[in-house]
Design an enzyme around this catalytic site. Structure first.
Site, PDB file in Angstrom:
ATOM      1  N   ASP B  88      14.452   2.919 -23.627  1.00 40.08           N
ATOM      2  CA  ASP B  88      15.028   2.106 -22.994  1.00 40.08           C
ATOM      3  C   ASP B  88      16.071   2.895 -21.692  1.00 40.08           C
ATOM      4  O   ASP B  88      16.729   3.800 -22.853  1.00 40.08           O
ATOM      5  CB  ASP B  88      15.589   1.057 -23.633  1.00 40.08           C
ATOM      6  CG  ASP B  88      16.897   1.777 -24.226  1.00 40.08           C
ATOM      7  OD1 ASP B  88      16.331   2.535 -24.895  1.00 40.08           O
ATOM      8  OD2 ASP B  88      17.886   0.611 -24.197  1.00 40.08           O
ATOM      9  N   GLU B 153      19.066   1.279 -27.832  1.00 40.79           N
ATOM     10  CA  GLU B 153      19.901   2.245 -27.717  1.00 40.79           C
ATOM     11  C   GLU B 153      21.372   1.388 -26.707  1.00 40.79           C
ATOM     12  O   GLU B 153      22.120   1.966 -27.285  1.00 40.79           O
ATOM     13  CB  GLU B 153      19.391   3.584 -27.810  1.00 40.79           C
ATOM     14  CG  GLU B 153      20.333   4.399 -28.552  1.00 40.79           C
ATOM     15  CD  GLU B 153      21.087   4.899 -27.664  1.00 40.79           C
ATOM     16  OE1 GLU B 153      22.676   6.082 -27.841  1.00 40.79           O
ATOM     17  OE2 GLU B 153      21.244   5.097 -26.185  1.00 40.79           O
TER      18      GLU B 153
END
Lengths: 463, 463
Positions: B88, B153
């Site tokens: 991500d 994250e």
């Protein structure tokens, strides 16, 4: 007081209330341009009222809202009084907190609720009513009266100050009378003889050119928010004493009679704490709460900002942080001296790695009216007639900048006769004014013309 | 390094760049729900890649974005490495500051520009590429490899921590390898052996139940903004030392070799000052900037709020004021100890008339990897092969919370091999990654499997 005037006021009580309601129905919110028409209408309403009373009226346009000037100067050789007031009001928001609409004046329990009820339409009208009573019963007043009623008090009186300076001759008088303060407590009328001044600043600390990751830079780069807090914390010690060098040098100590008079006031600390939801009143050591509020200077942070203020966390060193800082000043402090000392204080403590910016906003000098003057004695006698008791002497923690302008330009003192109450919700929802005090204020004012008119011009207070 | 692997990487350089571009084109912005489909697509993209390489893949759904698990465990008796990364990316805004679109990867001057180029798609893929090179040339890897690539994250890894705790057996390994840090400088590769921890709080000071007029109450009522500044200022002295009692008691001093190693790094203070627009780096006395950033704890105010923040002035005592406060912690400080000491510090200094509220947000313990371990020695040799020079040892001022979770749950150390650069614009517009380092990173990783695979399991670093 002369019997006919007294009777006239009693007989016209209902109409005086109607006149107040009619003015309160006009939403003269000076800050909101959508109400510009209404604000103008309020000025015209007053002008018409003065005309009906037989006074000479001038609706003076300004760059903003008009100034209403009205005068009756048919008492040559007699003193002249200038009544100052304002017909504009604060915005009524938040509307949902009003029990009845802010511009639908409603009487509950003897109090009239509406925006402007006490600040300043109701208080100001006491003097209009009393002048009318004199003119209608005697065809004259016992002294010369000028009214200056502005429409921008709630937006900083930007056009009033230059007007006063430019029309010194037209405004010349022996006293200014203002009813825009309040009584000490219910049934305790008060003459306000002191106002604090103010000096207002914004302090900005700038560090890196953008917010930085607090992990990547924390420990290497000065944090403007930490620096700001340290600088602001240095302004006061633990006893609440302001630490700026020379800050107290011009402060006039309270006189013995003042401390004694303050002690004798029935100040209800418990009621205040409960109303504010706090467990303790605090402040500078060695002074009582009223002494601190009326006669001691303060340093209050009115606003703080910097970095991330949203929900949860963001790990940054903010690029800048700032604060709005207000000093309340007392006689004989000078705003310009305080500004210079404040700047020196901050600059000399500025650590490396950041830059300091200080913006000065408005300021106003403090005011102290000599209480032993013939004007004040006349006001005392007027109160005795209007309220059946002696007024107490109080000061006010806030500022009315125009008072010092009048002092400076016209060389006269202000008589500050408050008829409102401290809990009148000025600037807040459900503003109110006790109708009984509206009438007692009118009686007091009527008597004041008589009392001031009796002072020989030779002994007038032009100190 | 074995010749065939080296050749494979050289021959597939262009395709590795294409694979990176393809992944960078997927706008897997985990914070924005409009991109949920894209984020899922990035996970599927990786799963397909692992499948093509001949690895066993599992796309594990979570309450948020899926975790990609891939493993090749065909080397019984050999060590096992767990590679952590994330697919991500941060939101690309502000879009207008990008020279080319954040999801249109573009090569300029040997650098690839796109959101996620360095954080973490590019760095993470070096390990995928190298595993592919081994599998395609030898049909096997010199050790067992597991990949755990998450998609959250950038939004706090909320679902990763419980997953690691619940799948201890599945994730069991001898080392965790992460490439989500950076090199020290261009052409200066680095092994990061330490991370600071964090403890993040919000402090709120509440006074009166509503904003008060600073004239009417100033001097009588405690001002929450003044109190807040005083409390926050008390956290540090003039030398930058944190004044919370016991704050430094567990702080591990820098070892002599570390101070010497840090002195030998070619740290360009002038470049940093100029890039940040500040005239001086500051911080705790007695330590150099890098020592302060890497090995000394900090206390940074990340946000400040209270009262009036708009244009111009408003004369109030605010009802409340607050701050976001972040502590960066170093080995061996414990976040819970710091939280308790911070609370005690504030509570014991709280003046009368206000209330204090402390909210604890996230925290993470600091991490220190023993540099004398066989795993670190293997990483050094790998760097020598990949970059043709020894890596330097650095620490990182930020935190990677999952590192301490791995340490705690799996009982193993992390090898933090950064291939990015400090000026890669992570989280900012125009994020980039040097393609030369992408390839050198892939070579380093390929060699790392060889080096770690040669360590006998008996001597593995499970301290």
């Amino acid at each position: 007081m002369t019997e006919p005037v007294l009777n006239y006021i009693a007989q016209n009580q209902a109409r005086f209330e109607d006149e107040l309601k009619a003015l309160l129905r006009i939403p003269s919110v000076s800050a909101q341009s959508k109400h510009d028409g209404d604000t103008h209408r309020a000025a015209e309403f007053l002008a018409a009222r003065f005309q009906r009373m037989g006074m000479q009226v001038d609706l003076v346009p300004t760059a903003g809202h008009p100034i209403v000037l009205a005068e009756w100067c048919g008492a040559p050789g007699k003193p002249t009084v200038l009544v100052y007031g304002h017909y504009d009001v604060q915005p009524p928001e938040p509307l949902e907190e009003w029990v009845t609409g802010p511009f639908e004046p409603t009487v509950r329990d003897g109090k009239i609720y509406a925006r402007g009820a006490t600040d300043d339409k109701g208080q100001m009208l006491t003097h209009v009513n009393s002048a009318e009573a004199w003119l209608k019963t005697h065809g004259r007043l016992p002294l010369n009266v000028k009214f200056i009623i502005e429409g921008e008090e709630e937006v900083g009186s930007v056009n009033l100050d230059p007007f006063v300076r430019q029309h010194e001759d037209r405004l010349r008088c022996n006293w200014v009378v203002i009813s825009d303060t309040s009584m000490f407590a219910p049934d305790v009328p008060a003459i306000c003889y002191g106002l604090r001044g103010i000096a207002y600043f914004e302090v900005v600390i700038r560090g890196p050119n953008q917010d930085l990751h607090s992990g990547g830079y924390g420990g290497m780069v000065a944090n403007p928010a930490n620096v700001l807090c340290t600088l602001l914390a240095s302004l006061k010690d633990e006893q609440g004493r302001i630490q700026i060098e020379g800050f107290y040098k011009d402060v006039l100590p309270l006189e013995d009679w003042e401390r004694q008079a303050i002690r004798q006031l029935n100040f209800d600390e418990a009621e205040l704490r409960s109303r504010l939801g706090i467990d303790e009143l605090v402040g500078e050591a060695g002074f009582s709460p009223l002494e601190r509020k009326w006669a001691r200077p303060t340093c209050d942070i009115c606003g703080l900002y910097g970095g991330y203020q949203g929900q949860g966390s963001k790990t940054i060193i903010p690029a800048r942080a700032g604060a709005k800082v207000s000093f309340r000043l007392v006689p004989n402090q000078k705003p310009s001296d305080v500004a210079a000392a404040f700047r020196t204080h901050l600059e000399s403590r500025l650590p490396p790695g950041v830059r300091l910016e200080i913006k000065a906003y408005h300021d106003a000098p403090p005011v102290l009216v000599p209480v032993k003057s013939p004007g004040v004695a006349a006001a005392q006698r007027a109160y005795r007639a209007g309220f059946g008791r002696d007024p107490v002497f109080i000061r006010n923690g806030g500022s009315i900048p125009v008072v010092s302008t009048f002092r400076e330009v016209l060389g006269v003192d202000c008589l500050l006769l408050g008829f409102g109450l401290p809990d009148d919700n000025t600037h807040s929802p459900n503003e109110k004014f006790n109708l009984r005090d509206y009438h007692r204020g009118t009686l007091t004012s009527a008597q004041l013309w008589q009392e001031l008119g009796g002072i020989s011009v030779a002994s007038r207070s032009l100190a």
